[in-house]
Scaffold this motif. Sequence first.
Motif, PDB file in Angstrom:
ATOM      1  N   SER A 206      26.997  40.745  43.752  1.00  0.00           N
ATOM      2  CA  SER A 206      26.431  41.804  42.915  1.00  0.00           C
ATOM      3  C   SER A 206      27.473  42.314  41.920  1.00  0.00           C
ATOM      4  N   THR A 207      28.701  42.415  42.398  1.00  0.00           N
ATOM      5  CA  THR A 207      29.785  42.875  41.506  1.00  0.00           C
ATOM      6  C   THR A 207      29.984  41.891  40.358  1.00  0.00           C
ATOM      7  N   GLU A 208      30.001  40.602  40.669  1.00  0.00           N
ATOM      8  CA  GLU A 208      30.174  39.584  39.631  1.00  0.00           C
ATOM      9  C   GLU A 208      29.014  39.602  38.649  1.00  0.00           C
ATOM     10  N   LYS A 209      27.824  39.793  39.159  1.00  0.00           N
ATOM     11  CA  LYS A 209      26.647  39.846  38.285  1.00  0.00           C
ATOM     12  C   LYS A 209      26.711  41.053  37.353  1.00  0.00           C
ATOM     13  N   PHE A 210      27.107  42.202  37.923  1.00  0.00           N
ATOM     14  CA  PHE A 210      27.228  43.405  37.103  1.00  0.00           C
ATOM     15  C   PHE A 210      28.372  43.259  36.087  1.00  0.00           C
ATOM     16  N   LEU A 211      29.466  42.592  36.494  1.00  0.00           N
ATOM     17  CA  LEU A 211      30.596  42.356  35.584  1.00  0.00           C
ATOM     18  C   LEU A 211      30.171  41.483  34.406  1.00  0.00           C
ATOM     19  N   LEU A 212      29.404  40.447  34.671  1.00  0.00           N
ATOM     20  CA  LEU A 212      28.905  39.581  33.603  1.00  0.00           C
ATOM     21  C   LEU A 212      28.025  40.369  32.642  1.00  0.00           C
ATOM     22  N   PHE A 213      27.180  41.231  33.189  1.00  0.00           N
ATOM     23  CA  PHE A 213      26.322  42.084  32.370  1.00  0.00           C
ATOM     24  C   PHE A 213      27.164  43.005  31.476  1.00  0.00           C
ATOM     25  N   MET A 214      28.186  43.623  32.065  1.00  0.00           N
ATOM     26  CA  MET A 214      29.062  44.525  31.309  1.00  0.00           C
ATOM     27  C   MET A 214      29.844  43.771  30.222  1.00  0.00           C
ATOM     28  N   LYS A 215      30.289  42.566  30.560  1.00  0.00           N
ATOM     29  CA  LYS A 215      31.082  41.785  29.597  1.00  0.00           C
ATOM     30  C   LYS A 215      30.237  41.372  28.398  1.00  0.00           C
ATOM     31  N   GLU A 216      29.000  40.996  28.626  1.00  0.00           N
ATOM     32  CA  GLU A 216      28.127  40.619  27.511  1.00  0.00           C
ATOM     33  C   GLU A 216      27.923  41.799  26.563  1.00  0.00           C
ATOM     34  N   HIS A 217      27.657  42.965  27.110  1.00  0.00           N
ATOM     35  CA  HIS A 217      27.472  44.152  26.269  1.00  0.00           C
ATOM     36  C   HIS A 217      28.783  44.568  25.611  1.00  0.00           C
ATOM     37  N   PHE A 218      29.891  44.408  26.346  1.00  0.00           N
ATOM     38  CA  PHE A 218      31.200  44.745  25.780  1.00  0.00           C
ATOM     39  C   PHE A 218      31.531  43.843  24.590  1.00  0.00           C
ATOM     40  N   ASP A 219      31.243  42.539  24.707  1.00  0.00           N
ATOM     41  CA  ASP A 219      31.519  41.606  23.606  1.00  0.00           C
ATOM     42  C   ASP A 219      30.719  41.976  22.358  1.00  0.00           C
ATOM     43  N   LYS A 220      29.485  42.386  22.526  1.00  0.00           N
ATOM     44  CA  LYS A 220      28.668  42.791  21.377  1.00  0.00           C
ATOM     45  C   LYS A 220      29.247  44.048  20.717  1.00  0.00           C
ATOM     46  N   LEU A 221      29.613  45.028  21.532  1.00  0.00           N
ATOM     47  CA  LEU A 221      30.182  46.266  20.995  1.00  0.00           C
ATOM     48  C   LEU A 221      31.540  46.011  20.338  1.00  0.00           C
ATOM     49  N   PHE A 222      32.321  45.164  20.961  1.00  0.00           N
ATOM     50  CA  PHE A 222      33.653  44.890  20.411  1.00  0.00           C
ATOM     51  C   PHE A 222      33.552  44.142  19.084  1.00  0.00           C
ATOM     52  N   SER A 223      32.577  43.264  18.957  1.00  0.00           N
ATOM     53  CA  SER A 223      32.393  42.539  17.699  1.00  0.00           C
ATOM     54  C   SER A 223      32.133  43.508  16.558  1.00  0.00           C
TER      55      SER A 223
ATOM     56  N   TYR B 246      41.265  43.418  22.621  1.00  0.00           N
ATOM     57  CA  TYR B 246      40.172  42.811  23.386  1.00  0.00           C
ATOM     58  C   TYR B 246      40.640  42.445  24.797  1.00  0.00           C
ATOM     59  N   ILE B 247      41.804  41.819  24.887  1.00  0.00           N
ATOM     60  CA  ILE B 247      42.321  41.415  26.208  1.00  0.00           C
ATOM     61  C   ILE B 247      42.606  42.639  27.070  1.00  0.00           C
ATOM     62  N   ALA B 248      43.168  43.701  26.444  1.00  0.00           N
ATOM     63  CA  ALA B 248      43.460  44.918  27.203  1.00  0.00           C
ATOM     64  C   ALA B 248      42.175  45.548  27.752  1.00  0.00           C
ATOM     65  N   PHE B 249      41.134  45.646  26.908  1.00  0.00           N
ATOM     66  CA  PHE B 249      39.859  46.203  27.366  1.00  0.00           C
ATOM     67  C   PHE B 249      39.246  45.341  28.472  1.00  0.00           C
ATOM     68  N   GLN B 250      39.335  44.037  28.305  1.00  0.00           N
ATOM     69  CA  GLN B 250      38.763  43.123  29.295  1.00  0.00           C
ATOM     70  C   GLN B 250      39.482  43.251  30.640  1.00  0.00           C
ATOM     71  N   ASP B 251      40.808  43.311  30.600  1.00  0.00           N
ATOM     72  CA  ASP B 251      41.573  43.479  31.841  1.00  0.00           C
ATOM     73  C   ASP B 251      41.210  44.797  32.525  1.00  0.00           C
ATOM     74  N   TYR B 252      41.063  45.844  31.716  1.00  0.00           N
ATOM     75  CA  TYR B 252      40.697  47.144  32.286  1.00  0.00           C
ATOM     76  C   TYR B 252      39.303  47.094  32.923  1.00  0.00           C
ATOM     77  N   LEU B 253      38.388  46.366  32.300  1.00  0.00           N
ATOM     78  CA  LEU B 253      37.041  46.228  32.850  1.00  0.00           C
ATOM     79  C   LEU B 253      37.073  45.509  34.196  1.00  0.00           C
ATOM     80  N   PHE B 254      37.855  44.435  34.294  1.00  0.00           N
ATOM     81  CA  PHE B 254      37.963  43.699  35.552  1.00  0.00           C
ATOM     82  C   PHE B 254      38.558  44.583  36.650  1.00  0.00           C
ATOM     83  N   GLU B 255      39.625  45.311  36.298  1.00  0.00           N
ATOM     84  CA  GLU B 255      40.254  46.188  37.282  1.00  0.00           C
ATOM     85  C   GLU B 255      39.283  47.275  37.747  1.00  0.00           C
ATOM     86  N   MET B 256      38.513  47.824  36.822  1.00  0.00           N
ATOM     87  CA  MET B 256      37.562  48.879  37.169  1.00  0.00           C
ATOM     88  C   MET B 256      36.506  48.353  38.142  1.00  0.00           C
TER      89      MET B 256
END
Length: 210
Positions: free
Chosen positions: A63-80, A25-35
């Motif tokens: 806008s980037t932060e807003k899009f990142l929050l959107f991606m993280k919410e969907h990522f958390d659901k998929l990762f669960s 989870y941490i690795a995917f999250q770090d990769y998402l932030f870097e992307m």
Amino acid sequence: MSVDPMAYEAQFFGFTPQTCMLRIYIAFQDYLFEMMLVVESVILKKLNAFPDCKISPFQIRKSTEKFLLFMKEHFDKLFSKMEEVLLQLVLNIPKNVLLPEDKVQEQYPYTREQFQALQDEIRQLQQQYRAEAAAGQALRAELEEQKAVRAELEKILQWFDGLDNICREHGTSNFKESFAFLTQNSKKLQDVLKDVEEKSKKIKKHEQLL
């Protein structure tokens, strides 16, 4: 995250499945932030090519932060969902599987009562061992004390032997006579010592008068 300790799986893999999933989870999250940072930098470079553009870097960051929050919410659901599948189908040891190091339990099964009886027997043996160790220590201490007493007795015997030899040299063989002889000589020595002390005092007074 699952709250099941999954101790048997940890015994087999050398790590808990939950720890593995947390690291993924941490690795995917770090990769998402870097992307997202890379995407933001590309957008800023593109904007530099259009000087008349009214979009500011601050707006891009928001806008980037807003899009990142959107991606993280969907990522958390998929990762669960992915975590649930991995913990059940990949990182889970079925209940009917026995690890090689636990085969002995299958060969020699025991009940909870038998295990408790074994624990009680171990505690009893430990108490007996401590008692025997304490008794052995007490015996060793007594033996050392006896050795010390014996050494003192040997000194006393040597002293009596020396006393007997001195008495024989002076012609007295009876112990009572020897003791009386020593007492008499002791008194003479005390008288001589007293006389020396008195003469010493007189000499000191005479020196002080001079």
